[in-house]
Design an enzyme around this catalytic site. Structure first.
Site, PDB file in Angstrom:
ATOM      1  N   THR A   4       0.918  -1.118  -0.143  1.00  0.00           N
ATOM      2  CA  THR A   4      -0.057  -0.098  -0.245  1.00  0.00           C
ATOM      3  C   THR A   4       0.850   1.253   0.000  1.00  0.00           C
ATOM      4  O   THR A   4       2.015   1.291  -0.269  1.00  0.00           O
ATOM      5  CB  THR A   4      -1.207  -0.007   1.213  1.00  0.00           C
ATOM      6  OG1 THR A   4      -1.930   1.020   1.232  1.00  0.00           O
ATOM      7  CG2 THR A   4      -0.395   0.140   2.586  1.00  0.00           C
ATOM      8  N   GLY A  19      -4.739  10.724 -10.011  1.00  0.00           N
ATOM      9  CA  GLY A  19      -3.472  10.316  -9.571  1.00  0.00           C
ATOM     10  C   GLY A  19      -3.629   8.341  -9.606  1.00  0.00           C
ATOM     11  O   GLY A  19      -4.039   7.808 -10.646  1.00  0.00           O
ATOM     12  N   GLY A  20      -2.924   7.891  -8.803  1.00  0.00           N
ATOM     13  CA  GLY A  20      -2.773   6.284  -8.809  1.00  0.00           C
ATOM     14  C   GLY A  20      -4.118   5.617  -8.411  1.00  0.00           C
ATOM     15  O   GLY A  20      -4.401   4.739  -9.243  1.00  0.00           O
ATOM     16  N   ASP A  53      -7.074  -3.263  -6.965  1.00  0.00           N
ATOM     17  CA  ASP A  53      -7.870  -2.207  -6.404  1.00  0.00           C
ATOM     18  C   ASP A  53      -9.235  -2.183  -7.373  1.00  0.00           C
ATOM     19  O   ASP A  53     -10.270  -1.867  -6.834  1.00  0.00           O
ATOM     20  CB  ASP A  53      -7.023  -1.014  -6.426  1.00  0.00           C
ATOM     21  CG  ASP A  53      -5.978  -0.901  -5.164  1.00  0.00           C
ATOM     22  OD1 ASP A  53      -6.543  -1.456  -4.377  1.00  0.00           O
ATOM     23  OD2 ASP A  53      -5.002  -0.319  -5.408  1.00  0.00           O
ATOM     24  N   ASN A  79      -9.845  16.564 -12.933  1.00  0.00           N
ATOM     25  CA  ASN A  79      -8.669  16.658 -12.042  1.00  0.00           C
ATOM     26  C   ASN A  79      -8.221  18.130 -12.222  1.00  0.00           C
ATOM     27  O   ASN A  79      -8.305  18.893 -13.096  1.00  0.00           O
ATOM     28  CB  ASN A  79      -7.571  15.764 -12.661  1.00  0.00           C
ATOM     29  CG  ASN A  79      -6.574  15.638 -11.587  1.00  0.00           C
ATOM     30  OD1 ASN A  79      -6.961  15.486 -10.308  1.00  0.00           O
ATOM     31  ND2 ASN A  79      -5.171  15.802 -11.725  1.00  0.00           N
ATOM     32  N   LYS A 129       3.272   1.315  -3.875  1.00  0.00           N
ATOM     33  CA  LYS A 129       2.677   0.577  -5.190  1.00  0.00           C
ATOM     34  C   LYS A 129       3.545   0.724  -6.266  1.00  0.00           C
ATOM     35  O   LYS A 129       3.542  -0.275  -7.225  1.00  0.00           O
ATOM     36  CB  LYS A 129       1.335   0.989  -5.244  1.00  0.00           C
ATOM     37  CG  LYS A 129       0.389   0.593  -4.174  1.00  0.00           C
ATOM     38  CD  LYS A 129      -1.080   1.099  -4.323  1.00  0.00           C
ATOM     39  CE  LYS A 129      -1.998   0.795  -3.265  1.00  0.00           C
ATOM     40  NZ  LYS A 129      -3.439   1.061  -3.618  1.00  0.00           N
ATOM     41  N   MET A 159     -13.726   6.985  -2.687  1.00  0.00           N
ATOM     42  CA  MET A 159     -12.785   5.930  -2.205  1.00  0.00           C
ATOM     43  C   MET A 159     -12.343   5.976  -0.808  1.00  0.00           C
ATOM     44  O   MET A 159     -11.576   4.885  -0.498  1.00  0.00           O
ATOM     45  CB  MET A 159     -11.671   5.847  -3.241  1.00  0.00           C
ATOM     46  CG  MET A 159     -12.257   5.345  -4.681  1.00  0.00           C
ATOM     47  SD  MET A 159     -10.452   5.058  -5.591  1.00  0.00           S
ATOM     48  CE  MET A 159     -11.272   5.005  -7.312  1.00  0.00           C
TER      49      MET A 159
HETATM   50  P1  ATR Z   1      -3.639   8.431  -5.089  1.00  0.00           P
HETATM   51  O1  ATR Z   1      -2.616   7.699  -5.371  1.00  0.00           O
HETATM   52  O2  ATR Z   1      -4.497   8.267  -3.978  1.00  0.00           O
HETATM   53  O3  ATR Z   1      -4.632   8.517  -6.240  1.00  0.00           O
HETATM   54  P2  ATR Z   1      -2.133  10.900  -5.821  1.00  0.00           P
HETATM   55  O4  ATR Z   1      -1.682  10.051  -6.824  1.00  0.00           O
HETATM   56  O5  ATR Z   1      -1.185  11.766  -4.817  1.00  0.00           O
HETATM   57  O6  ATR Z   1      -2.880   9.757  -4.829  1.00  0.00           O
HETATM   58  O7  ATR Z   1      -3.500  11.667  -6.373  1.00  0.00           O
HETATM   59  C1  ATR Z   1      -4.025  12.284  -5.440  1.00  0.00           C
HETATM   60  C2  ATR Z   1      -5.310  12.849  -6.367  1.00  0.00           C
HETATM   61  O8  ATR Z   1      -6.013  13.939  -5.526  1.00  0.00           O
HETATM   62  C3  ATR Z   1      -4.773  13.816  -7.593  1.00  0.00           C
HETATM   63  O9  ATR Z   1      -5.613  13.663  -8.505  1.00  0.00           O
HETATM   64  C4  ATR Z   1      -5.052  15.324  -6.847  1.00  0.00           C
HETATM   65  O10 ATR Z   1      -5.120  16.296  -7.831  1.00  0.00           O
HETATM   66  P3  ATR Z   1      -3.832  17.168  -8.421  1.00  0.00           P
HETATM   67  O11 ATR Z   1      -3.238  15.988  -9.584  1.00  0.00           O
HETATM   68  O12 ATR Z   1      -4.180  18.372  -9.253  1.00  0.00           O
HETATM   69  O13 ATR Z   1      -2.529  17.415  -7.390  1.00  0.00           O
HETATM   70  C5  ATR Z   1      -6.223  14.880  -6.117  1.00  0.00           C
HETATM   71  N1  ATR Z   1      -6.444  15.992  -4.862  1.00  0.00           N
HETATM   72  C6  ATR Z   1      -5.676  16.242  -3.872  1.00  0.00           C
HETATM   73  N2  ATR Z   1      -6.051  17.041  -3.083  1.00  0.00           N
HETATM   74  C7  ATR Z   1      -7.256  17.700  -3.653  1.00  0.00           C
HETATM   75  C8  ATR Z   1      -8.037  18.730  -3.608  1.00  0.00           C
HETATM   76  N3  ATR Z   1      -8.180  19.310  -2.472  1.00  0.00           N
HETATM   77  N4  ATR Z   1      -8.969  19.163  -4.454  1.00  0.00           N
HETATM   78  C9  ATR Z   1      -8.870  18.299  -5.535  1.00  0.00           C
HETATM   79  N5  ATR Z   1      -8.122  17.614  -5.873  1.00  0.00           N
HETATM   80  C10 ATR Z   1      -7.352  17.138  -5.028  1.00  0.00           C
END
Ligand code: ATR
Length: 273
Positions: free
Chosen positions: A61, A128-129, A102, A150, A65, A213
């Protein structure tokens, strides 16, 4: 006894040992499932040591990953698509197979809530991931359209281009979004900070299904917001957590555990019910 564990950092509060011990009891499989929290730069070494010492499989996790993806000898097609590995199995011929359960867990949980995916219009928030892992399994359900929005629009565009061969997927900015959508999936980590993705409340209607999620002992900020604007069907990621674990258990043991009772026990354990 066959040994399994979950690698993460932090991982102390992981529910995976609880879930897998219930699966093992239910299916009468003898196994042990623990936790490992290596320092971030020691994951590769810790993984090798675990399997050198007879480990049979593991979950991976946050934040490992993507690194796990590069460390296994073989990848399942769905792990290749996800660009990340959350399940590793030592195969009978002695190689490490990386898989990603997942997205399958998300789809299984949506189906268990009777959410229709075929011919539906789906909005996926985040790129994101977590979003990447969900895309192929969602598109395999043949939605009429899947829109990714996004905060950083270019990331949504990249994802849409990457998965274009699998179905009707497009990227739009939050401002461009036009309803109606049948299902909105929040894969952003915004709820972790108690924040909301910048989504217009006009997109919420009474017949929409809302999936976050994330999960917690109480409703996430996104679920609370959606309910305030009229959404009646809201789901958090706890079911996905149990379903991805069931899928991993099946990969390792060749036997599929039931999830309903385990989800109920997990909710009781978390104090949700
Ligand atoms: P994960 O593996 O959980 O997907 P990640 O790869 O860090 O984590 O991705 C986080 C996602 O949440 C991204 O799409 C991020 O947007 P950005 O690409 O613009 O950074 C999004 N995210 C995080 N905080 C956010 C917020 N306050 N409002 C909108 N989107 C958010």
């Amino acid at each position: 006894m066959d040994r399994y564990l979950v690698f993460g950092h932090p991982v102390r509060h992981s529910k995976s040992p609880f879930i897998h011990s219930l699966f093992a009891r239910q299916t009468q499989q003898e196994l042990e499932y623990g936790l490992a929290e290596p320092a971030v730069d020691e994951f590769a070494h810790a993984l090798r040591t675990f399997f050198d010492q007879g480990g049979k499989g593991c979950n991976v996790t946050v934040p490992f990953k993507e690194q796990a993806f590069t460390l296994v000898a073989r990848l399942s097609p769905r792990a290749k698509r996800a660009g990340a590995v959350n399940t590793i199995k030592l195969t009978d011929d002695g190689v490490l197979l990386g898989d990603n359960t997942d997205g399958a867990g998300l789809v299984a949980d949506l189906k268990s809530h009777s959410v229709t995916l075929a011919d539906s219009r789906i909005l996926l928030l985040g790129a994101g991931g977590a979003a990447r892992g969900a895309l192929a399994p969602l598109l395999a359900e043949l939605p009429s359209e899947l829109v990714i929005a996004n905060r950083t629009h270019t990331k949504a565009q990249q994802l849409a281009a990457e998965f274009h061969d699998l179905g009707p997927v497009a990227a739009q900015t939050y401002e461009q979004l036009a309803g109606p959508f049948d299902l909105i999936i929040n894969s952003t980590s915004a709820s972790l900070q108690g924040e909301l993705p910048p989504l217009a409340s006009a997109l919420i209607h009474t017949d929409i299904a809302i999936y976050d999620m994330m999960y917690g002992a109480s409703d996430t900020a996104f679920i609370r917001w959606a309910r305030q604007h009229g959404a009646r069907q809201t789901m958090d990621g706890l079911g996905m957590l149990v379903e991805q674990a069931a899928e991993a258990f099946t990969v390792w043991r060749g036997i599929r555990p039931g999830t309903k009772q385990v989800l109920r026990e997990l909710k009781r354990n978390l104090g949700v019910i």
